[in-house]
Design a protein around this motif. Structure first.
Motif, PDB file in Angstrom:
ATOM      1  N   LEU A   1      43.713  45.026  46.025  1.00  0.00           N
ATOM      2  CA  LEU A   1      43.824  43.711  46.666  1.00  0.00           C
ATOM      3  C   LEU A   1      42.760  43.532  47.746  1.00  0.00           C
ATOM      4  CD1 LEU A   1      47.699  43.200  47.060  1.00  0.00           C
ATOM      5  CD2 LEU A   1      46.216  42.695  45.113  1.00  0.00           C
ATOM      6  N   ARG A   2      41.634  44.226  47.586  1.00  0.00           N
ATOM      7  CA  ARG A   2      40.568  44.151  48.574  1.00  0.00           C
ATOM      8  C   ARG A   2      39.364  43.394  48.020  1.00  0.00           C
ATOM      9  NH1 ARG A   2      38.644  49.376  51.063  1.00  0.00           N
ATOM     10  NH2 ARG A   2      38.028  47.892  52.676  1.00  0.00           N
ATOM     11  N   LYS A   3      38.630  42.739  48.917  1.00  0.00           N
ATOM     12  CA  LYS A   3      37.398  42.049  48.547  1.00  0.00           C
ATOM     13  C   LYS A   3      36.576  41.800  49.811  1.00  0.00           C
ATOM     14  CE  LYS A   3      36.982  37.694  47.751  1.00  0.00           C
ATOM     15  NZ  LYS A   3      36.243  37.282  48.975  1.00  0.00           N
ATOM     16  N   ARG A   4      35.356  41.374  49.619  1.00  0.00           N
ATOM     17  CA  ARG A   4      34.492  40.990  50.740  1.00  0.00           C
ATOM     18  C   ARG A   4      35.154  39.846  51.502  1.00  0.00           C
ATOM     19  NH1 ARG A   4      31.266  40.340  54.419  1.00  0.00           N
ATOM     20  NH2 ARG A   4      29.010  40.570  54.312  1.00  0.00           N
ATOM     21  N   GLY A   5      35.219  39.950  52.819  1.00  0.00           N
ATOM     22  CA  GLY A   5      35.861  38.919  53.628  1.00  0.00           C
ATOM     23  C   GLY A   5      37.360  39.095  53.753  1.00  0.00           C
ATOM     24  N   GLU A   6      37.866  40.274  53.372  1.00  0.00           N
ATOM     25  CA  GLU A   6      39.307  40.530  53.340  1.00  0.00           C
ATOM     26  C   GLU A   6      39.983  40.397  54.703  1.00  0.00           C
ATOM     27  OE1 GLU A   6      39.118  44.471  51.789  1.00  0.00           O
ATOM     28  OE2 GLU A   6      38.452  45.373  53.672  1.00  0.00           O
ATOM     29  N   GLN A   7      39.215  40.496  55.790  1.00  0.00           N
ATOM     30  CA  GLN A   7      39.777  40.406  57.135  1.00  0.00           C
ATOM     31  C   GLN A   7      40.096  38.973  57.535  1.00  0.00           C
ATOM     32  OE1 GLN A   7      36.592  40.898  56.429  1.00  0.00           O
ATOM     33  NE2 GLN A   7      35.483  39.357  57.597  1.00  0.00           N
ATOM     34  N   ASN A   8      39.697  38.021  56.694  1.00  0.00           N
ATOM     35  CA  ASN A   8      39.886  36.596  56.979  1.00  0.00           C
ATOM     36  C   ASN A   8      41.224  36.111  56.409  1.00  0.00           C
ATOM     37  OD1 ASN A   8      39.527  33.632  55.853  1.00  0.00           O
ATOM     38  ND2 ASN A   8      38.185  33.808  57.632  1.00  0.00           N
ATOM     39  N   TYR A   9      41.964  35.389  57.215  1.00  0.00           N
ATOM     40  CA  TYR A   9      43.286  34.855  56.838  1.00  0.00           C
ATOM     41  C   TYR A   9      43.226  34.089  55.512  1.00  0.00           C
ATOM     42  CZ  TYR A   9      47.564  31.979  57.531  1.00  0.00           C
ATOM     43  OH  TYR A   9      48.775  31.336  57.398  1.00  0.00           O
ATOM     44  N   GLY A  10      42.221  33.227  55.375  1.00  0.00           N
ATOM     45  CA  GLY A  10      42.114  32.413  54.165  1.00  0.00           C
ATOM     46  C   GLY A  10      41.768  33.224  52.940  1.00  0.00           C
ATOM     47  N   HIS A  11      40.798  34.134  53.069  1.00  0.00           N
ATOM     48  CA  HIS A  11      40.414  34.975  51.935  1.00  0.00           C
ATOM     49  C   HIS A  11      41.616  35.791  51.450  1.00  0.00           C
ATOM     50  CE1 HIS A  11      35.978  34.548  51.761  1.00  0.00           C
ATOM     51  NE2 HIS A  11      36.110  34.212  53.032  1.00  0.00           N
ATOM     52  N   TRP A  12      42.370  36.330  52.405  1.00  0.00           N
ATOM     53  CA  TRP A  12      43.515  37.154  52.012  1.00  0.00           C
ATOM     54  C   TRP A  12      44.562  36.338  51.245  1.00  0.00           C
ATOM     55  CZ3 TRP A  12      45.449  41.642  50.865  1.00  0.00           C
ATOM     56  CH2 TRP A  12      46.836  41.764  50.732  1.00  0.00           C
ATOM     57  N   LEU A  13      44.983  35.204  51.806  1.00  0.00           N
ATOM     58  CA  LEU A  13      46.071  34.428  51.211  1.00  0.00           C
ATOM     59  C   LEU A  13      45.704  33.798  49.870  1.00  0.00           C
ATOM     60  CD1 LEU A  13      47.602  32.630  54.315  1.00  0.00           C
ATOM     61  CD2 LEU A  13      48.618  34.479  52.989  1.00  0.00           C
ATOM     62  N   ILE A  14      44.452  33.418  49.708  1.00  0.00           N
ATOM     63  CA  ILE A  14      44.047  32.695  48.497  1.00  0.00           C
ATOM     64  C   ILE A  14      43.389  33.599  47.462  1.00  0.00           C
ATOM     65  CG2 ILE A  14      42.646  30.794  47.604  1.00  0.00           C
ATOM     66  CD1 ILE A  14      45.022  29.891  49.312  1.00  0.00           C
ATOM     67  N   GLU A  15      42.579  34.559  47.900  1.00  0.00           N
ATOM     68  CA  GLU A  15      41.783  35.332  46.957  1.00  0.00           C
ATOM     69  C   GLU A  15      42.288  36.753  46.713  1.00  0.00           C
ATOM     70  OE1 GLU A  15      37.438  33.384  47.160  1.00  0.00           O
ATOM     71  OE2 GLU A  15      37.869  34.684  48.864  1.00  0.00           O
ATOM     72  N   CYS A  16      43.116  37.271  47.606  1.00  0.00           N
ATOM     73  CA  CYS A  16      43.617  38.642  47.449  1.00  0.00           C
ATOM     74  C   CYS A  16      45.104  38.679  47.085  1.00  0.00           C
ATOM     75  CB  CYS A  16      43.396  39.433  48.739  1.00  0.00           C
ATOM     76  SG  CYS A  16      41.683  39.586  49.257  1.00  0.00           S
ATOM     77  N   LEU A  17      45.941  38.117  47.949  1.00  0.00           N
ATOM     78  CA  LEU A  17      47.388  38.208  47.793  1.00  0.00           C
ATOM     79  C   LEU A  17      47.915  37.755  46.433  1.00  0.00           C
ATOM     80  CD1 LEU A  17      50.207  38.765  49.083  1.00  0.00           C
ATOM     81  CD2 LEU A  17      50.148  36.391  49.906  1.00  0.00           C
ATOM     82  N   PRO A  18      47.455  36.631  45.854  1.00  0.00           N
ATOM     83  CA  PRO A  18      48.036  36.161  44.578  1.00  0.00           C
ATOM     84  C   PRO A  18      47.947  37.168  43.431  1.00  0.00           C
ATOM     85  CG  PRO A  18      46.805  34.388  45.615  1.00  0.00           C
ATOM     86  CD  PRO A  18      46.497  35.630  46.396  1.00  0.00           C
ATOM     87  N   LYS A  19      47.088  38.164  43.553  1.00  0.00           N
ATOM     88  CA  LYS A  19      46.984  39.169  42.493  1.00  0.00           C
ATOM     89  C   LYS A  19      48.267  39.981  42.366  1.00  0.00           C
ATOM     90  CE  LYS A  19      41.960  39.559  42.977  1.00  0.00           C
ATOM     91  NZ  LYS A  19      40.813  40.419  43.339  1.00  0.00           N
ATOM     92  N   ILE A  20      49.070  40.017  43.439  1.00  0.00           N
ATOM     93  CA  ILE A  20      50.323  40.760  43.404  1.00  0.00           C
ATOM     94  C   ILE A  20      51.278  40.167  42.365  1.00  0.00           C
ATOM     95  CG2 ILE A  20      51.606  39.449  45.152  1.00  0.00           C
ATOM     96  CD1 ILE A  20      51.469  43.251  45.043  1.00  0.00           C
ATOM     97  N   ASN A  21      51.077  38.903  42.034  1.00  0.00           N
ATOM     98  CA  ASN A  21      51.931  38.216  41.076  1.00  0.00           C
ATOM     99  C   ASN A  21      51.821  38.813  39.678  1.00  0.00           C
ATOM    100  OD1 ASN A  21      53.859  36.122  40.815  1.00  0.00           O
ATOM    101  ND2 ASN A  21      52.369  34.850  39.752  1.00  0.00           N
TER     102      ASN A  21
END
Length: 361
Positions: free
Chosen positions: A125-145
């Motif tokens: 669930l990691r990517k470039r910009g992962e420390q950013n609130y928006g990147h995490w919620l939109i680009e990282c977290l949904p993969k948990i689904n």
């Protein structure tokens, strides 16, 4: 050019399927797009406008297949970048990484005396910009689904960043995952680890040009888990020294007369942010992490995103397309000779109030 990546000395780029097992491919249809309503569009530099052309001007955005790929014996570092045991870079894990970052990570991995070996299966669930609130919620977290598509007992690999963002990461994972025993491993940006098995999810987003509707649908489900306690009209204030409105007090007092409540999302926890936006039908803010919260606003809400003229960004536009918002951008020059997009901005308060009143009709 190798697989779309500029080659560097000693760097080889390969596709995940070259060394991994493509567990599942989910076909994904395209979606209808709608150009944002842009105020002061003439201020946007030509180069910046061209960079947003695909996201703004396409009537249809082609869908991308969602691919779930299992990799064995791979090395992870540099904000989710993955290389194999032969130090070849997995193309699907390159997310806004520069060539220098890629080359530097490979050199560090080659020169490490000992890289910790982690047993078990993890979803990345990691990517470039992962420390950013928006990147995490939109680009990282949904993969948990997609845990349910593979192995519900899969562990998750997440960034170890600031204490505030770590709390957001922890809360969002626990809220959105049905497993009470979810095992979370945190990695700092400078850490390097070797994983026995690593699952990557590709095709949900490509920053700047594509955002699958599933990521917004996922956050809409997260929204439903929190009770709404917020106002209808919201002004989001930045808790950052960058991209501030220099006459924010004037704007805030004027919008307050129009029924707006000012909220600083950076001072709220995740559930409080969702709650504060859940009932909102009109949201105004500056382009940045705080505006990610429009994903929790009402469907069909009115959005006014105040943005530097020189900032090439379609992230919030795509969120609004999927939410069927009425999305507006107010572009303005930043202060200072160099016109840096992180500098402060002075806005025409009267013009913004006129826009807001027009949106409310």
């Amino acid at each position: 050019m190798v697989n779309g990546v500029e080659p560097q000395m000693g760097v080889e780029v390969i596709f995940a399927e070259d060394i991994g097992y493509n567990a599942i491919t989910i076909k994904n249809n395209g979606f209808r797009n709608k150009k944002p309503n842009v105020f002061n569009e003439h201020l946007i530099p030509d180069k910046v406008r061209r960079a947003m052309s695909t996201g703004w001007d396409s009537n249809e955005i082609l869908g991308k297949d969602i691919r779930i790929i299992e990799l064995h014996d791979v090395i992870v570092g540099e904000q989710g970048l993955v290389i194999d045991s032969n130090f070849r870079v997995i193309k699907e894990t390159i997310t806004q990484h520069s060539s220098l970052e890629i080359e530097g990570f490979i050199n560090r991995a080659r020169n490490f005396n000992h890289i910790e070996y982690v047993q078990g299966s993890f979803i990345n669930l990691r990517k470039r910009g992962e420390q950013n609130y928006g990147h995490w919620l939109i680009e990282c977290l949904p993969k948990i689904n997609y845990l349910s598509h593979i192995n519900k007992d899969l562990k998750v690999l997440v960034p170890d960043v600031s204490s505030q963002m770590n709390l957001v990461i922890e809360t969002s994972l626990r809220t959105s995952c049905s497993s009470p025993n979810l095992m979370i491993m945190k990695m700092g940006k400078s850490e390097i680890k070797r994983f026995q098995k690593l699952v990557i999810i590709d095709g949900l987003t490509h920053h700047g040009t594509y955002m699958a509707p599933q990521v917004v649908q996922f956050n809409s489900q997260l929204r439903e888990s929190v009770a709404g306690a917020g106002p209808k009209k919201v002004l989001l204030l930045r808790d950052s020294p960058h991209r501030r409105i220099s006459n924010i007090d004037h704007l805030s007092s004027s919008l307050k007369k129009l029924g707006f409540s000012a909220i600083t999302p950076g001072k709220l926890n995740l559930k409080e942010q969702i709650s504060a936006l859940k009932n909102a039908d009109t949201v105004i803010g500056v382009m940045g992490a705080e505006m990610t919260n429009i994903v929790y606003a009402d469907k069909y809400a009115n959005i006014l995103n105040i943005a530097p003229a020189s900032m090439p960004d379609t992230f919030f536009h795509f969120i609004s397309v999927h939410k069927e918002h009425s999305y507006n951008e107010y572009r303005c020059e930043t202060e200072g000779v160099e016109k840096n997009r992180n500098n402060s901005m002075s806005v025409d308060v009267g013009h913004i109030c006129d826009i807001v009143m027009g949106m409310s009709l």
